[in-house]
Design a protein around this motif. Structure first.
Motif, short mmCIF file in Angstrom:
data_model
loop_
_atom_site.label_atom_id
_atom_site.label_comp_id
_atom_site.label_asym_id
_atom_site.label_seq_id
_atom_site.Cartn_x
_atom_site.Cartn_y
_atom_site.Cartn_z
N LEU A 29 0.85 -0.96 0.02
CA LEU A 29 0.17 0.09 -0.01
C LEU A 29 0.95 1.23 -0.09
N VAL A 30 0.83 2.04 -1.03
CA VAL A 30 1.44 3.08 -1.29
C VAL A 30 0.88 4.21 -0.27
N GLY A 31 1.44 4.94 0.60
CA GLY A 31 1.10 5.99 1.26
C GLY A 31 0.93 7.28 0.91
N GLY A 32 0.25 8.03 1.66
CA GLY A 32 0.07 9.63 1.28
C GLY A 32 -1.15 10.00 1.83
N ARG A 33 -1.52 11.26 1.53
CA ARG A 33 -2.85 11.92 2.10
C ARG A 33 -4.26 11.20 1.36
N VAL A 34 -4.98 10.51 1.98
CA VAL A 34 -6.00 10.17 1.22
C VAL A 34 -7.32 10.81 1.05
N ARG A 35 -7.47 11.03 -0.14
CA ARG A 35 -8.59 11.87 -0.91
C ARG A 35 -9.96 11.14 -0.45
N ALA A 42 -8.11 7.11 -2.47
CA ALA A 42 -6.81 7.11 -2.78
C ALA A 42 -5.77 8.12 -2.18
N ALA A 43 -4.52 7.60 -2.24
CA ALA A 43 -3.67 8.49 -1.46
C ALA A 43 -2.89 9.18 -2.58
N VAL A 44 -2.47 10.57 -2.32
CA VAL A 44 -1.92 11.23 -3.22
C VAL A 44 -0.81 12.06 -2.60
N GLY A 45 -0.23 12.99 -3.29
CA GLY A 45 0.92 13.81 -2.80
C GLY A 45 2.18 13.44 -3.10
N SER A 46 3.37 14.18 -2.54
CA SER A 46 4.69 13.84 -2.92
C SER A 46 5.45 12.74 -2.47
N SER A 47 4.89 12.16 -1.24
CA SER A 47 5.22 10.69 -0.78
C SER A 47 4.95 9.75 -1.82
N THR A 48 3.66 9.80 -2.10
CA THR A 48 2.95 8.90 -3.11
C THR A 48 3.85 8.91 -4.42
N VAL A 49 3.91 10.12 -4.94
CA VAL A 49 4.76 10.02 -6.14
C VAL A 49 6.07 9.77 -6.20
N ALA A 50 6.66 9.83 -5.12
CA ALA A 50 8.06 9.61 -4.98
C ALA A 50 8.13 8.00 -4.71
N HIS A 51 7.22 7.39 -4.02
CA HIS A 51 7.28 6.01 -4.05
C HIS A 51 7.20 5.44 -5.23
N TYR A 52 6.02 5.60 -6.14
CA TYR A 52 6.12 5.25 -7.57
C TYR A 52 7.16 5.24 -8.37
N SER A 70 -6.40 12.24 -19.16
CA SER A 70 -6.73 13.43 -18.25
C SER A 70 -7.67 13.02 -16.95
N THR A 71 -7.29 13.92 -16.17
CA THR A 71 -8.14 13.74 -14.56
C THR A 71 -8.65 14.94 -14.24
N PRO A 72 -9.60 15.13 -13.36
CA PRO A 72 -9.81 16.39 -12.85
C PRO A 72 -8.84 17.24 -11.65
N ASP A 73 -8.28 16.30 -10.97
CA ASP A 73 -7.46 16.72 -9.89
C ASP A 73 -6.07 16.70 -10.29
N VAL A 74 -5.53 17.87 -9.86
CA VAL A 74 -3.88 17.94 -9.92
C VAL A 74 -3.12 17.11 -9.24
N ASP A 75 -3.56 16.89 -8.03
CA ASP A 75 -2.79 15.74 -7.17
C ASP A 75 -2.91 14.21 -7.66
N GLU A 76 -4.23 13.66 -8.09
CA GLU A 76 -4.41 12.62 -8.82
C GLU A 76 -3.56 12.73 -10.02
N ALA A 77 -3.43 13.54 -11.00
CA ALA A 77 -2.91 13.70 -11.97
C ALA A 77 -1.22 13.33 -11.91
N ALA A 78 -0.66 13.75 -10.83
CA ALA A 78 0.88 13.64 -10.48
C ALA A 78 0.95 12.19 -10.08
N VAL A 79 0.12 11.69 -9.49
CA VAL A 79 0.27 10.22 -9.28
C VAL A 79 0.21 9.11 -10.49
N LYS A 80 -0.85 9.60 -11.27
CA LYS A 80 -1.18 8.87 -12.26
C LYS A 80 0.06 8.93 -13.37
N THR A 81 0.78 10.09 -13.48
CA THR A 81 2.00 10.16 -14.32
C THR A 81 3.06 9.32 -13.67
#
Length: 255
Positions: free
Chosen positions: A142-148, A153-163, A185-196
């Protein structure tokens, strides 16, 4: 008319006219007023509109409107199961896969639980998917972060860094919009960063999406068509999108 198409038409009417009435929608679609009220309640949960006495008024804009995981899970359930079954053929017997948060990737997780793949490691930032996999006694990271709350789903810099540190055999991805020019595309900036980050985490990237997402553009583009290897969907794309997918070298699987 399918419920999803009705939701789209109601959303369009609210955006164009600024207001809709229960009586008017009941007559327009030939459905009961109770069904209209349920539709409006669902669309209000998704942020499309705001209910008022006798109807509803416009809510947020279409590019930032995002359905909750609960409401998405109830839509196109049969098609999503077919997509998940087709995606199952891409899952290796052993190794590691990434599962993006979402209702269609959740359907794939259910199949993995049913098959009890003991030699497979699942990596996800989706709390419900992680709970499902671990509850079956299978391996999950489970990749952690701030859960929306909206997507669980977890999002944020720690989630992106893990992936960013991972290279899984296959990354299974979801999307809110898929267009020939705008890409994924996706509506949320934080979700977009994780998806990338997820796109770059897989040796092979498979996009699982219902055809209702075709030719849609939401706020943030997080990947180009060239970034995905396989599109698994319920209906063949048409028009400019099918040409763009071909030019990008994307394999299309219709479930």
């Amino acid at each position: 008319m399918f419920a999803e198409e009705r939701y789209r038409q109601i959303s369009s009417l609210v955006t164009t006219d600024g207001r809709v009435t229960v009586a008017g929608l009941s007559s327009r679609f030939g459905i009961t007023k109770e069904t209209v009220r349920r539709d409006l309640a669902l669309l209000e949960t998704d942020g499309v509109l705001r209910r008022v006495h006798g109807g509803a008024i416009a809510g947020s804009g279409a590019t930032t409107t995002e359905s909750s995981l609960t409401s998405r899970s109830s839509r196109h359930a049969d098609e999503k199961k077919r997509i998940a079954h087709a995606a199952l053929s891409l899952v290796p017997d052993s190794g590691a896969v990434v599962l993006d948060a979402g209702s269609t990737t959740g359907a794939l997780a259910e199949l993995l639980v049913q098959e009890a793949r003991q030699d497979l490691s699942v990596i996800t930032h989706s709390v419900p998917i992680a709970a499902m996999i671990s509850g079956a006694g299978l391996s999950v990271d489970l990749v952690g972060g701030r859960v929306r709350a909206l997507t669980s789903a977890a999002v944020g810099s720690s989630t992106v860094a893990h992936y960013a540190r991972l290279r899984a055999d296959v990354a299974f991805l979801g999307v809110n919009g898929l267009g020939a020019d705008f890409g994924l595309s996706t509506p949320d900036v934080d979700e977009a960063a994780v998806k990338t980050a997820i796109v770059h985490s897989g040796r092979r990237v498979a996009l699982l999406t219902h055809s209702s997402k075709f030719d849609e553009e939401t706020l943030v583009s997080f990947a180009h068509l060239e970034d995905i290897d396989v599109l698994i969907t319920d209906q063949a794309p048409r028009g400019p999108l099918v040409d763009a997918l071909f030019d990008a070298g994307v394999e299309v699987i219709v479930a």
